[in-house]
Design a protein around this motif. Structure first.
Motif, PDB file in Angstrom:
ATOM      1  N   ILE A  21     -28.856 -55.691 -67.063  1.00 10.96           N
ATOM      2  CA  ILE A  21     -29.841 -54.684 -66.641  1.00 10.96           C
ATOM      3  C   ILE A  21     -30.397 -54.015 -67.895  1.00 10.96           C
ATOM      4  O   ILE A  21     -29.634 -53.500 -68.721  1.00 10.96           O
ATOM      5  N   TYR A  22     -31.719 -54.037 -68.041  1.00 10.24           N
ATOM      6  CA  TYR A  22     -32.374 -53.578 -69.265  1.00 10.24           C
ATOM      7  C   TYR A  22     -33.328 -52.421 -69.000  1.00 10.24           C
ATOM      8  O   TYR A  22     -33.883 -52.279 -67.904  1.00 10.24           O
ATOM      9  N   ASP A  23     -33.510 -51.617 -70.025  1.00 13.91           N
ATOM     10  CA  ASP A  23     -34.327 -50.402 -69.981  1.00 13.91           C
ATOM     11  C   ASP A  23     -35.435 -50.556 -71.018  1.00 13.91           C
ATOM     12  O   ASP A  23     -35.191 -50.453 -72.217  1.00 13.91           O
ATOM     13  N   MET A  24     -36.655 -50.843 -70.547  1.00 14.39           N
ATOM     14  CA  MET A  24     -37.800 -51.051 -71.445  1.00 14.39           C
ATOM     15  C   MET A  24     -38.773 -49.881 -71.323  1.00 14.39           C
ATOM     16  O   MET A  24     -39.119 -49.462 -70.217  1.00 14.39           O
ATOM     17  N   ARG A  25     -39.210 -49.381 -72.461  1.00 13.18           N
ATOM     18  CA  ARG A  25     -40.250 -48.351 -72.488  1.00 13.18           C
ATOM     19  C   ARG A  25     -41.458 -48.915 -73.228  1.00 13.18           C
ATOM     20  O   ARG A  25     -41.309 -49.500 -74.303  1.00 13.18           O
ATOM     21  N   ILE A  26     -42.635 -48.724 -72.625  1.00  7.27           N
ATOM     22  CA  ILE A  26     -43.853 -49.248 -73.216  1.00  7.27           C
ATOM     23  C   ILE A  26     -44.899 -48.151 -73.366  1.00  7.27           C
ATOM     24  O   ILE A  26     -44.912 -47.183 -72.608  1.00  7.27           O
ATOM     25  N   VAL A  71     -36.905 -50.258 -65.701  1.00  8.70           N
ATOM     26  CA  VAL A  71     -35.516 -50.714 -65.719  1.00  8.70           C
ATOM     27  C   VAL A  71     -35.438 -51.931 -64.799  1.00  8.70           C
ATOM     28  O   VAL A  71     -35.786 -51.848 -63.617  1.00  8.70           O
ATOM     29  N   TYR A  72     -34.993 -53.060 -65.337  1.00  7.91           N
ATOM     30  CA  TYR A  72     -35.057 -54.322 -64.609  1.00  7.91           C
ATOM     31  C   TYR A  72     -33.779 -55.130 -64.801  1.00  7.91           C
ATOM     32  O   TYR A  72     -33.023 -54.929 -65.753  1.00  7.91           O
ATOM     33  N   ARG A  73     -33.554 -56.045 -63.872  1.00  8.86           N
ATOM     34  CA  ARG A  73     -32.402 -56.946 -63.938  1.00  8.86           C
ATOM     35  C   ARG A  73     -32.883 -58.342 -64.324  1.00  8.86           C
ATOM     36  O   ARG A  73     -33.950 -58.779 -63.882  1.00  8.86           O
ATOM     37  N   ILE A  74     -32.123 -59.038 -65.139  1.00 15.13           N
ATOM     38  CA  ILE A  74     -32.443 -60.436 -65.429  1.00 15.13           C
ATOM     39  C   ILE A  74     -32.256 -61.240 -64.151  1.00 15.13           C
ATOM     40  O   ILE A  74     -31.149 -61.326 -63.609  1.00 15.13           O
ATOM     41  N   ALA A  75     -33.356 -61.804 -63.652  1.00 15.21           N
ATOM     42  CA  ALA A  75     -33.318 -62.560 -62.401  1.00 15.21           C
ATOM     43  C   ALA A  75     -33.803 -63.992 -62.572  1.00 15.21           C
ATOM     44  O   ALA A  75     -33.744 -64.780 -61.634  1.00 15.21           O
ATOM     45  N   GLY A  76     -34.287 -64.332 -63.749  1.00 13.43           N
ATOM     46  CA  GLY A  76     -34.824 -65.659 -64.000  1.00 13.43           C
ATOM     47  C   GLY A  76     -35.305 -65.760 -65.436  1.00 13.43           C
ATOM     48  O   GLY A  76     -35.033 -64.888 -66.267  1.00 13.43           O
TER      49      GLY A  76
END
Length: 255
Positions: A21-26, A71-76
């Motif tokens: 699970i990752y936390d990206m800020r753009i 915030v997203y999960r690696i799903a593919g």
């Protein structure tokens, strides 16, 4: 005139919050000005073989900094690629997409499960009312301390490692939680249980549906769900999750 924008956003940070699970800020420019809690962005892979964007819910909106937190999960393969991107790199983004949550003034219960937890954080920040949060995890909690800054939080875990053993409904019942409106996002079994609980207790309920999407703008009909009313676009009992949703009044849709 469309409210959505397309830009090549700079990645400000991209860190691992929990396992996969990752936390990206753009840096999001006008998107940050327009975004609402409950909306999402479409992110594009740099690999030409992956043409379709990946929809990721908005976890946070930085209006002053003109930034968006995802915030997203690696799903593919697409989200795995995003997880390897570093600060200073750029990514093609379209948004904000979808309709977002209505901000009611009534005492609220905010429910998130799994990767449906991140979009509820911005909602909790924006709601100006009495509010309580229930979060459901399989195992280790993430974002928990941030939610606790804005509301009292009850937790349920499937393995009993933290909080109540069981489901978010178990946590609601064991903690005696009450509300006049419910907001929920998470896996379909959770949303089905929340919808039934809300109907049984005559509580207004809004659900945000998680769904694999293709175009993200309502053109391809790849993310429809069954609806109570006939949709004006398709003339059948369908709603496009990316366009009419992802947030629906629970009675509008069947799942």
């Amino acid at each position: 005139m469309s409210d959505k924008k397309k830009l090549r956003a700079e990645i400000l940070s991209n860190t691992e919050l929990a396992t996969e699970i990752y936390d990206m800020r753009i840096s999001a420019g006008e998107i940050a000005d327009l975004a609402k809690a409950g909306q999402f962005l479409s992110l594009y892979s740099q690999d030409g073989s992956r043409l379709l964007p990946r929809p990721i819910s908005i976890c946070g909106i930085g209006r002053k900094e003109k930034s968006i937190r995802l915030v997203y999960r690696i799903a593919g393969k697409g989200t795995a690629e995003f997880s390897q991107m570093k600060a200073g790199m750029r990514i093609d983004v379209v948004g904000p997409l979808g309709n977002g949550f209505p901000l009611k003034k009534a005492p609220a219960l905010i429910i998130g499960g799994g990767i449906g937890i991140p979009p509820m954080l911005e909602l909790v920040k924006q709601l100006d009312c009495e509010k309580q949060v229930v979060l459901g995890y399989r195992k280790a909690p993430f974002l928990l301390e941030e939610f606790q800054q804005y509301a009292k939080v009850s937790v349920a875990t499937e393995d009993g490692s933290f909080g109540v053993t069981g489901t978010v409904i178990d946590a609601i019942n064991q903690n005696g939680l009450k509300a006049d409106v419910i907001y929920a996002c998470g896996p379909i079994p959770m949303l089905r249980a929340v919808k039934a609980y809300a109907a049984e207790n005559r509580i207004e309920c809004f659900v945000s549906l998680e769904e694999r999407m293709a175009c993200g703008i309502g053109a391809c009909l790849g993310c429809v769900c069954k609806s109570k009313e006939v949709d004006s676009h398709t003339n059948v009992n369908n709603k496009r999750i990316c366009k009419e949703g992802p947030v629906f009044e629970a009675g509008e849709v069947e799942f």
